[in-house]
Write an enzyme that holds these catalytic residues in place. Structure first.
Site, PDB file in Angstrom:
ATOM      1  N   ASP A  31       0.850  -1.076   0.101  1.00 27.55           N
ATOM      2  CA  ASP A  31      -0.228  -0.007   0.196  1.00 27.55           C
ATOM      3  C   ASP A  31       0.891   1.174  -0.008  1.00 27.55           C
ATOM      4  O   ASP A  31       0.712   2.385  -0.678  1.00 27.55           O
ATOM      5  CB  ASP A  31      -0.982   0.076   1.324  1.00 27.55           C
ATOM      6  CG  ASP A  31      -2.153  -1.022   0.945  1.00 27.55           C
ATOM      7  OD1 ASP A  31      -2.852  -1.216   2.000  1.00 27.55           O
ATOM      8  OD2 ASP A  31      -2.018  -1.586   0.072  1.00 27.55           O
ATOM      9  N   TYR A  34       2.319   1.808  -3.494  1.00 29.47           N
ATOM     10  CA  TYR A  34       1.366   2.339  -4.155  1.00 29.47           C
ATOM     11  C   TYR A  34       1.073   4.055  -3.866  1.00 29.47           C
ATOM     12  O   TYR A  34       1.129   4.783  -4.779  1.00 29.47           O
ATOM     13  CB  TYR A  34       0.079   1.534  -4.151  1.00 29.47           C
ATOM     14  CG  TYR A  34      -1.007   2.099  -5.169  1.00 29.47           C
ATOM     15  CD1 TYR A  34      -1.804   3.137  -4.658  1.00 29.47           C
ATOM     16  CD2 TYR A  34      -1.164   1.555  -6.075  1.00 29.47           C
ATOM     17  CE1 TYR A  34      -3.009   3.645  -5.386  1.00 29.47           C
ATOM     18  CE2 TYR A  34      -2.248   2.061  -7.136  1.00 29.47           C
ATOM     19  CZ  TYR A  34      -3.235   3.184  -6.764  1.00 29.47           C
ATOM     20  OH  TYR A  34      -4.155   3.619  -7.546  1.00 29.47           O
ATOM     21  N   ASP A  35       0.961   4.326  -2.609  1.00 31.97           N
ATOM     22  CA  ASP A  35       0.567   5.537  -2.311  1.00 31.97           C
ATOM     23  C   ASP A  35       1.733   6.691  -2.834  1.00 31.97           C
ATOM     24  O   ASP A  35       1.636   7.657  -3.200  1.00 31.97           O
ATOM     25  CB  ASP A  35       0.388   5.685  -0.804  1.00 31.97           C
ATOM     26  CG  ASP A  35      -0.732   4.968  -0.450  1.00 31.97           C
ATOM     27  OD1 ASP A  35      -1.756   4.980  -1.188  1.00 31.97           O
ATOM     28  OD2 ASP A  35      -0.911   4.455   0.600  1.00 31.97           O
ATOM     29  N   SER A  80     -13.109   8.112  -2.823  1.00 32.13           N
ATOM     30  CA  SER A  80     -12.157   8.014  -1.913  1.00 32.13           C
ATOM     31  C   SER A  80     -11.485   9.047  -1.125  1.00 32.13           C
ATOM     32  O   SER A  80     -12.107  10.407  -1.711  1.00 32.13           O
ATOM     33  CB  SER A  80     -11.174   7.288  -2.683  1.00 32.13           C
ATOM     34  OG  SER A  80     -10.418   8.107  -3.569  1.00 32.13           O
ATOM     35  N   LEU A  81     -10.571   9.066  -0.577  1.00 28.36           N
ATOM     36  CA  LEU A  81     -10.057  10.120   0.519  1.00 28.36           C
ATOM     37  C   LEU A  81      -8.600  10.480  -0.039  1.00 28.36           C
ATOM     38  O   LEU A  81      -7.919   9.556  -0.297  1.00 28.36           O
ATOM     39  CB  LEU A  81     -10.079   9.836   1.667  1.00 28.36           C
ATOM     40  CG  LEU A  81     -11.520   9.312   2.508  1.00 28.36           C
ATOM     41  CD1 LEU A  81     -11.388   8.940   3.963  1.00 28.36           C
ATOM     42  CD2 LEU A  81     -12.532  10.775   2.286  1.00 28.36           C
ATOM     43  N   LYS A 111      -9.673   3.867  10.177  1.00 20.35           N
ATOM     44  CA  LYS A 111      -9.903   3.566   8.919  1.00 20.35           C
ATOM     45  C   LYS A 111      -9.881   1.958   8.709  1.00 20.35           C
ATOM     46  O   LYS A 111      -8.846   1.325   8.686  1.00 20.35           O
ATOM     47  CB  LYS A 111      -9.001   4.220   8.088  1.00 20.35           C
ATOM     48  CG  LYS A 111      -8.918   3.971   6.641  1.00 20.35           C
ATOM     49  CD  LYS A 111      -7.884   4.761   5.716  1.00 20.35           C
ATOM     50  CE  LYS A 111      -8.215   4.728   4.370  1.00 20.35           C
ATOM     51  NZ  LYS A 111      -8.123   3.329   3.810  1.00 20.35           N
ATOM     52  N   ARG A 132     -18.088  -0.975  -3.998  1.00 19.95           N
ATOM     53  CA  ARG A 132     -17.750   0.496  -4.352  1.00 19.95           C
ATOM     54  C   ARG A 132     -17.367   0.450  -6.063  1.00 19.95           C
ATOM     55  O   ARG A 132     -17.636   1.167  -6.720  1.00 19.95           O
ATOM     56  CB  ARG A 132     -16.535   1.056  -3.892  1.00 19.95           C
ATOM     57  CG  ARG A 132     -16.341   2.440  -4.104  1.00 19.95           C
ATOM     58  CD  ARG A 132     -15.274   3.170  -3.139  1.00 19.95           C
ATOM     59  NE  ARG A 132     -13.747   2.403  -3.576  1.00 19.95           N
ATOM     60  CZ  ARG A 132     -12.740   2.860  -2.924  1.00 19.95           C
ATOM     61  NH1 ARG A 132     -12.978   4.023  -1.998  1.00 19.95           N
ATOM     62  NH2 ARG A 132     -11.718   2.365  -3.204  1.00 19.95           N
ATOM     63  N   GLU A 167     -18.004  -0.499   5.634  1.00 21.55           N
ATOM     64  CA  GLU A 167     -16.885  -1.305   5.040  1.00 21.55           C
ATOM     65  C   GLU A 167     -17.071  -2.751   5.600  1.00 21.55           C
ATOM     66  O   GLU A 167     -17.097  -2.873   6.908  1.00 21.55           O
ATOM     67  CB  GLU A 167     -15.672  -0.661   5.817  1.00 21.55           C
ATOM     68  CG  GLU A 167     -14.370  -1.225   5.335  1.00 21.55           C
ATOM     69  CD  GLU A 167     -13.830  -0.430   4.124  1.00 21.55           C
ATOM     70  OE1 GLU A 167     -13.027  -0.691   3.488  1.00 21.55           O
ATOM     71  OE2 GLU A 167     -14.785   0.764   3.498  1.00 21.55           O
ATOM     72  N   LYS A 282     -12.695  13.890   9.404  1.00 23.35           N
ATOM     73  CA  LYS A 282     -13.443  14.460   8.427  1.00 23.35           C
ATOM     74  C   LYS A 282     -14.051  15.794   9.038  1.00 23.35           C
ATOM     75  O   LYS A 282     -14.158  15.887  10.499  1.00 23.35           O
ATOM     76  CB  LYS A 282     -14.863  13.446   8.152  1.00 23.35           C
ATOM     77  CG  LYS A 282     -14.294  12.100   7.626  1.00 23.35           C
ATOM     78  CD  LYS A 282     -15.467  11.369   7.860  1.00 23.35           C
ATOM     79  CE  LYS A 282     -15.297   9.793   7.170  1.00 23.35           C
ATOM     80  NZ  LYS A 282     -16.452   8.950   7.480  1.00 23.35           N
ATOM     81  N   CYS A 403       7.893 -38.030   9.249  1.00 23.38           N
ATOM     82  CA  CYS A 403       8.053 -39.682   9.267  1.00 23.38           C
ATOM     83  C   CYS A 403       9.190 -40.197   8.451  1.00 23.38           C
ATOM     84  O   CYS A 403       9.036 -41.401   8.449  1.00 23.38           O
ATOM     85  CB  CYS A 403       6.535 -39.904   8.425  1.00 23.38           C
ATOM     86  SG  CYS A 403       6.523 -39.655   6.909  1.00 23.38           S
ATOM     87  N   CYS A 418       4.776 -34.103   1.812  1.00 23.06           N
ATOM     88  CA  CYS A 418       5.417 -35.549   2.660  1.00 23.06           C
ATOM     89  C   CYS A 418       4.404 -36.711   1.777  1.00 23.06           C
ATOM     90  O   CYS A 418       3.128 -36.394   1.342  1.00 23.06           O
ATOM     91  CB  CYS A 418       5.047 -35.575   3.873  1.00 23.06           C
ATOM     92  SG  CYS A 418       5.179 -37.431   4.515  1.00 23.06           S
TER      93      CYS A 418
END
Length: 658
Positions: A31, A34-35, A80-81, A111, A132, A167, A282, A403, A418
């Site tokens: 994540d 990506y951000d 999204s935020l 979150k 979504r 969510e 928020k 074994c 095995c």
């Protein structure tokens, strides 16, 4: 690299990551990575707006509706935020809001790391639920959402129409239970609760979703006809009164209070039933939100503070190998204890040999470790500069550590298994398979009874079933004479089963019910099958080279030979009891489809095979007849397209002479 080329590269990389994350539920990028790439792309687009591509992930939420579900257009988009990654950036967001209005108040919430959904109610009744998707169009997953017990089906004193956003998540307890089950079945483990929740919600069969133990928190009203509110906090209180599980939240004013609450959520995240990856801040006033407005991608009045993944350095003290109930060898690194994400970590999963090779992990290495998905400890990389001079590459053992039987790669080559027929680590599962309905069909010998007999030391091999005494079985119950008599009788009766069932019961890889019948019919006895060469086995219809190899290898193992010999001494039948005298269906292939009322599919299959025919699960040009019950569906349609004769149950019975 020129800006245009870099932007195109970033768009391609991020869109692919979006697809893996949202559509396939199989993320390939962390994540945080990506951000950071998304931020880089946003900066480049701000500097060069003329080069911004229409398919840029900065202009969309990510994800798209899967074709296997009906599409749902969201009346109110599920945006999204914007993300912030440090307390300084959080302070800048709060300061910007205060510049707009110094009396502004904030709602601060955990979150949840799950899958965002919209729930729609008409006159208080739950009518539809959708994922979504890309924010504008999602997937209809109503039936799967109905399996989540915390979602109310009917509301108390509701508005005429209500759409709420929540969510869906998998509680940590459910996640651990699911992975234990995956391990028992020999299936890949889920990496984290978010992936598990998303995959569960997209199951076509709601019964599967119901078994996964999903849950939900509601955190927003998207639409409420005939009801007005002043603040976000007021809407959450209203939702709670309606019967929804509402996200925990705090109403705060100053930057100091907001920062303290964000820090506090991180500190108590281990106590939460679900996984979180940050906190959401928020603006509380709905009127102020309206004035602040939205960008193309997210609202200006909210931000998500993303907690940085906690990474610690530790040392690999040892690598041990566990053998699961399916025989899969799982390596695990024993590390010097280190405090990570609120718990003390003493070991980390190494998955398989490929994982060890990719990171070149060795005993004695200093490694950087984190919790994947905040749950499973995982080694990120090795600090080669601190490697001891005598550290050697690590390889999984060629023999089972439990074994001593040889290990072999599975069909996909990622795991070692095995091969021991009497391996103690696999005993419970092997016996459960041996006594199952399609195998030796020993009624009354269920999982709990098997485990109790193993615990008492009465069962150390499937063959031991036939050496159980009345006293041993009776010891499981205080007053169990009748139950013990029934179980002993069922065991004795199973000795007379056809050898086809015994072949399947042995648990040889890729030898299922159908293959057991084919092999029994071809060779006539277990002894003849054991003596067959690989060439003789591959000459049998429906037996390929790989399956033939598994058969030869299995019968070659000392544990297998010991098991077979003890079954022989116990008087278990090794001969085929089915002699085909009426060959009316010879060379014919039948497909059974739909709901049959005159007989079960198993009974129909037995009758087909009794007359020399073959039952198949799919329709092809080689299919001779399709027997169609009620609601036959796609198989009947395909048969019509191919011109294959379709029989009713009555017509099939006439062919049988019944």
């Amino acid at each position: 690299m020129e800006a245009k080329e870099r932007m195109e590269q970033l768009v391609q990389t991020l869109n692919q990551a979006n697809y893996r994350y949202y559509v396939l539920d199989d993320p390939t990028m962390a994540d945080r990575d990506y951000d950071l790439l998304l931020r880089e792309l946003e900066s480049l687009e701000e500097a060069h707006p003329e080069l911004a591509r229409p398919d840029s992930p900065t202009k969309r939420v990510g994800g798209e509706a899967l074709s296997k579900f009906e599409k749902v257009v969201h009346p109110v988009p599920l945006n999204s935020l914007q993300d912030v990654f440090s307390l300084e950036e959080l302070g800048e967001f709060v300061q910007k809001m205060k510049e707009f209005d110094q009396h502004i108040l904030f709602s601060v919430e955990p979150k949840i790391d799950g899958l965002s959904v919209a729930l729609e109610y008409v006159n208080g009744q739950f009518v539809r639920g959708a994922t979504r998707g890309d924010g504008s169009v999602g997937e209809d997953v109503t039936e799967n959402l109905k399996t989540i017990h915390t979602i109310p089906m009917m509301l108390k004193d509701p508005p005429a129409r209500l759409i709420v956003r929540g969510e869906v998540f998998m509680p940590k307890s459910s996640f651990h239970r699911l992975n234990r089950r995956q391990e028992e079945l020999g299936k890949p483990l889920f990496a984290n609760p978010r992936n598990a929740a998303a995959g569960s919600l997209r199951q076509l069969d709601p019964k599967i979703a119901a078994k996964r133990g999903l849950d939900l928190y509601v955190f927003n009203i998207q639409l409420a006809e005939g009801v007005t509110f002043q603040t976000h906090s007021e809407t959450l209180d209203y939702l709670q009164k309606l019967g929804f599980p509402v996200i925990p939240h705090s109403r705060l004013e100053t930057l100091e209070e907001v920062t303290a609450q964000v820090t506090a959520i991180n500190e108590y995240r281990e106590q939460l039933p679900c996984d979180i990856d940050g906190a959401v801040i928020k603006v509380d006033s709905l009127a102020q939100r309206e004035q602040l407005g939205d960008t193309a991608k997210y609202p200006r009045w909210a931000a998500a503070y993303k907690y940085p993944p906690e990474i610690k350095e530790t040392q690999v003290k040892d690598i041990i190998v566990q053998v699961g109930r399916t025989g899969v060898l799982t390596p695990k690194a024993v590390v010097h204890p280190v405090r990570l994400a609120g718990t003390t970590v003493t070991n980390a999963t190494l998955h398989n040999q490929d994982f060890i090779n990719e990171r070149d992990i060795r005993i004695g290495d200093t490694v950087r470790i984190r919790k994947a998905g905040e749950i499973i400890p995982e080694i990120l990389e090795v600090d080669i500069s601190k490697r001891p001079a005598d550290a050697l590459p690590y390889y999984l053992p060629r023999v089972c550590p439990v074994c001593g039987a040889p290990t072999a790669k599975d069909e996909e080559g990622a795991f070692l298994r095995c091969t021991g027929a009497e391996c103690p680590a696999q005993l419970s599962r092997n016996i459960a398979h041996f006594v199952s309905r399609d195998a030796m069909d020993i009624e009354g010998l269920g999982g709990a009874i098997v485990d109790a007999l193993i615990e008492k030391g009465f069962l150390k091999s499937p063959a031991d079933i036939y050496y159980l005494t009345f006293g041993q079985v009776k010891s499981l119950w205080q007053k169990g004479e009748l139950a013990a008599q029934k179980l002993i009788a069922a065991i004795q009766q199973s000795k007379q089963q056809d050898v086809a069932r015994l072949i399947y019961a042995l648990g040889i890889r890729q030898v299922g019910v159908k293959a057991g019948k084919v092999l029994a019919a071809h060779f006539g006895s277990l002894d003849a099958l054991m003596a067959a060469s690989q060439e003789e086995l591959t000459a049998v219809p429906d037996v390929g080279e790989i399956t033939a190899g598994f058969l030869v290898d299995w019968f070659r193992q000392p544990q297998s030979q010991h098991l077979v010999e003890r079954l022989r001494q116990a008087g278990v039948n090794f001969q085929s009891l089915r002699e085909v005298t009426d060959h009316r269906f010879a060379g014919k292939t039948f497909v059974l489809t739909g709901a049959l009322t005159q007989f079960t599919r198993e009974e129909a299959t037995e009758k087909i095979e009794l007359f020399g025919g073959k039952a198949s699960g799919s329709v092809s040009k080689k299919t001779s007849f399709v027997v169609a019950g009620e609601n036959a569906g796609s198989k009947e349609r395909k048969a019509r397209e191919l011109g294959i004769p379709i029989l009713s149950e009555e017509e099939f019975l006439k062919m049988l002479g019944e």
